[in-house]
Design a protein around this motif. Structure first.
Motif, PDB file in Angstrom:
ATOM      1  N   ASP A  52      50.886  51.755 -60.932  1.00 21.93           N
ATOM      2  CA  ASP A  52      51.734  52.751 -60.859  1.00 21.93           C
ATOM      3  C   ASP A  52      51.324  54.172 -61.445  1.00 21.93           C
ATOM      4  O   ASP A  52      51.411  55.188 -60.878  1.00 21.93           O
ATOM      5  CB  ASP A  52      53.058  52.428 -61.712  1.00 21.93           C
ATOM      6  N   ARG A  53      50.367  54.037 -62.449  1.00 16.33           N
ATOM      7  CA  ARG A  53      49.994  55.168 -63.041  1.00 16.33           C
ATOM      8  C   ARG A  53      48.416  55.183 -63.684  1.00 16.33           C
ATOM      9  O   ARG A  53      48.013  54.232 -64.080  1.00 16.33           O
ATOM     10  CB  ARG A  53      50.827  55.226 -64.236  1.00 16.33           C
ATOM     11  N   LEU A  54      47.848  56.381 -63.430  1.00 11.88           N
ATOM     12  CA  LEU A  54      46.271  56.387 -64.034  1.00 11.88           C
ATOM     13  C   LEU A  54      46.484  57.617 -65.171  1.00 11.88           C
ATOM     14  O   LEU A  54      46.829  58.549 -64.703  1.00 11.88           O
ATOM     15  CB  LEU A  54      45.582  57.042 -62.911  1.00 11.88           C
ATOM     16  N   GLN A  55      46.262  57.233 -66.276  1.00  8.74           N
ATOM     17  CA  GLN A  55      46.147  58.026 -67.289  1.00  8.74           C
ATOM     18  C   GLN A  55      44.822  58.256 -67.928  1.00  8.74           C
ATOM     19  O   GLN A  55      44.125  57.718 -68.309  1.00  8.74           O
ATOM     20  CB  GLN A  55      47.016  57.571 -68.643  1.00  8.74           C
ATOM     21  N   LYS A 125      43.753  62.974 -54.465  1.00  9.47           N
ATOM     22  CA  LYS A 125      44.827  62.840 -53.448  1.00  9.47           C
ATOM     23  C   LYS A 125      45.347  61.718 -52.759  1.00  9.47           C
ATOM     24  O   LYS A 125      46.380  61.448 -52.689  1.00  9.47           O
ATOM     25  CB  LYS A 125      44.533  63.907 -52.523  1.00  9.47           C
ATOM     26  N   ASN A 126      44.304  60.874 -52.465  1.00 11.54           N
ATOM     27  CA  ASN A 126      44.333  59.511 -51.916  1.00 11.54           C
ATOM     28  C   ASN A 126      45.143  58.575 -52.836  1.00 11.54           C
ATOM     29  O   ASN A 126      46.097  57.777 -52.193  1.00 11.54           O
ATOM     30  CB  ASN A 126      43.189  58.955 -51.587  1.00 11.54           C
ATOM     31  N   LEU A 127      44.928  58.709 -54.127  1.00  8.93           N
ATOM     32  CA  LEU A 127      45.810  57.854 -54.851  1.00  8.93           C
ATOM     33  C   LEU A 127      47.226  58.397 -55.060  1.00  8.93           C
ATOM     34  O   LEU A 127      48.020  57.331 -55.118  1.00  8.93           O
ATOM     35  CB  LEU A 127      44.992  58.060 -56.431  1.00  8.93           C
ATOM     36  N   THR A 128      47.404  59.578 -55.224  1.00 12.52           N
ATOM     37  CA  THR A 128      48.911  60.042 -55.189  1.00 12.52           C
ATOM     38  C   THR A 128      49.479  59.619 -53.921  1.00 12.52           C
ATOM     39  O   THR A 128      50.639  59.241 -54.093  1.00 12.52           O
ATOM     40  CB  THR A 128      48.821  61.325 -55.443  1.00 12.52           C
ATOM     41  N   HIS A 129      48.872  59.710 -52.744  1.00 14.03           N
ATOM     42  CA  HIS A 129      49.477  59.339 -51.464  1.00 14.03           C
ATOM     43  C   HIS A 129      49.682  57.742 -51.363  1.00 14.03           C
ATOM     44  O   HIS A 129      50.725  57.356 -50.737  1.00 14.03           O
ATOM     45  CB  HIS A 129      48.433  59.555 -50.308  1.00 14.03           C
ATOM     46  N   ASN A 130      49.041  56.959 -52.095  1.00 16.42           N
ATOM     47  CA  ASN A 130      49.420  55.486 -52.233  1.00 16.42           C
ATOM     48  C   ASN A 130      50.346  55.337 -53.496  1.00 16.42           C
ATOM     49  O   ASN A 130      50.295  54.150 -54.119  1.00 16.42           O
ATOM     50  CB  ASN A 130      47.949  54.916 -52.818  1.00 16.42           C
ATOM     51  N   GLY A 131      50.959  56.283 -54.014  1.00 16.98           N
ATOM     52  CA  GLY A 131      51.918  56.073 -54.884  1.00 16.98           C
ATOM     53  C   GLY A 131      51.673  56.202 -56.398  1.00 16.98           C
ATOM     54  O   GLY A 131      52.230  55.640 -57.176  1.00 16.98           O
ATOM     55  N   VAL A 132      50.217  56.418 -56.658  1.00  9.51           N
ATOM     56  CA  VAL A 132      49.822  56.485 -57.771  1.00  9.51           C
ATOM     57  C   VAL A 132      50.164  57.868 -58.591  1.00  9.51           C
ATOM     58  O   VAL A 132      49.622  58.761 -58.287  1.00  9.51           O
ATOM     59  CB  VAL A 132      48.232  56.144 -58.131  1.00  9.51           C
ATOM     60  N   LYS A 133      50.727  57.680 -59.916  1.00  9.95           N
ATOM     61  CA  LYS A 133      50.956  59.035 -60.569  1.00  9.95           C
ATOM     62  C   LYS A 133      49.827  59.280 -61.471  1.00  9.95           C
ATOM     63  O   LYS A 133      49.539  58.286 -62.254  1.00  9.95           O
ATOM     64  CB  LYS A 133      52.469  58.766 -61.384  1.00  9.95           C
ATOM     65  N   ILE A 134      49.334  60.409 -61.397  1.00 10.66           N
ATOM     66  CA  ILE A 134      48.167  60.632 -62.124  1.00 10.66           C
ATOM     67  C   ILE A 134      48.356  61.663 -63.214  1.00 10.66           C
ATOM     68  O   ILE A 134      49.256  62.755 -63.078  1.00 10.66           O
ATOM     69  CB  ILE A 134      47.116  61.376 -61.348  1.00 10.66           C
ATOM     70  N   GLU A 135      48.043  61.419 -64.923  1.00  8.30           N
ATOM     71  CA  GLU A 135      48.378  62.079 -66.014  1.00  8.30           C
ATOM     72  C   GLU A 135      47.035  62.474 -66.568  1.00  8.30           C
ATOM     73  O   GLU A 135      46.528  61.588 -66.575  1.00  8.30           O
ATOM     74  CB  GLU A 135      49.445  61.558 -66.972  1.00  8.30           C
TER      75      GLU A 135
END
Length: 173
Positions: A52-55, A125-135
């Motif tokens: 879900d999330r990459l911090q 961008k590929n991560l965000t398109h896969n639903g990963v929220k980046i913080e």
């Protein structure tokens, strides 16, 4: 939550406890560990695992630094590894008082990797398109990375928290 440590460090996640999302679907990384966290997320997604999330805490961002800077870092490490690491840790806490951190093994190859790593906007961008929220969390007084350059770079794909008076460890004092 999975946490990846910075270069030559271990068990420093307590410095980021107020920011860390403790969900089992979160992957975090500090400095050099941010590169490892990104790789972990890509691997997890390739295995169809939920993320879900990459911090990223003060991610190792040196792509705006010139070759001379990078070579001087490597030269300093090769010349006297202990002195280099002492100075490196001091600069992580600058301009505030140095705190105690645990050290882990490290190598010239890891230092080269973090200095020469190129963050790829398309990969993010590929991560965000896969639903990963980046913080991304950055300190305005960071003496290690180019925090302003990192802020500009990551703004396109991440929620960036810029803590104006914070150092590399995101500490205020």
């Amino acid at each position: 939550m999975k946490f990846f440590s910075g270069f030559s460090l271990k068990n420093e996640q307590h410095y980021f406890k107020e920011y860390i999302n403790s969900s089992e679907y979160t992957v975090c990384g500090f400095s050099y560990g941010a590169i490892k966290a990104l790789r972990e997320i890509k691997e997890m997604l390739s295995q169809k695992k939920r993320v879900d999330r990459l911090q990223l805490f003060s991610p190792a961002f040196f792509q705006t630094k010139d070759e001379k800077f990078k070579k001087l870092q490597l030269l300093g490490y090769r010349k006297n590894q202990e002195a280099y690491l002492r100075e490196f840790i001091s600069s992580c806490f600058f301009p505030y008082e140095k705190k105690i951190v645990e050290h882990d093994k490290n190598s010239i190859e890891e230092l080269e990797e973090l200095l020469y790593y190129e963050w790829d906007i398309q990969e993010l961008k590929n991560l965000t398109h896969n639903g990963v929220k980046i913080e991304v969390y950055l300190g305005g007084k960071d003496a290690v990375i180019d925090a302003k350059g990192a802020r500009e770079f990551f703004l396109e794909t991440a929620t960036v928290t810029y803590i104006k008076e914070a150092n590399h460890f995101l500490l205020l004092n």
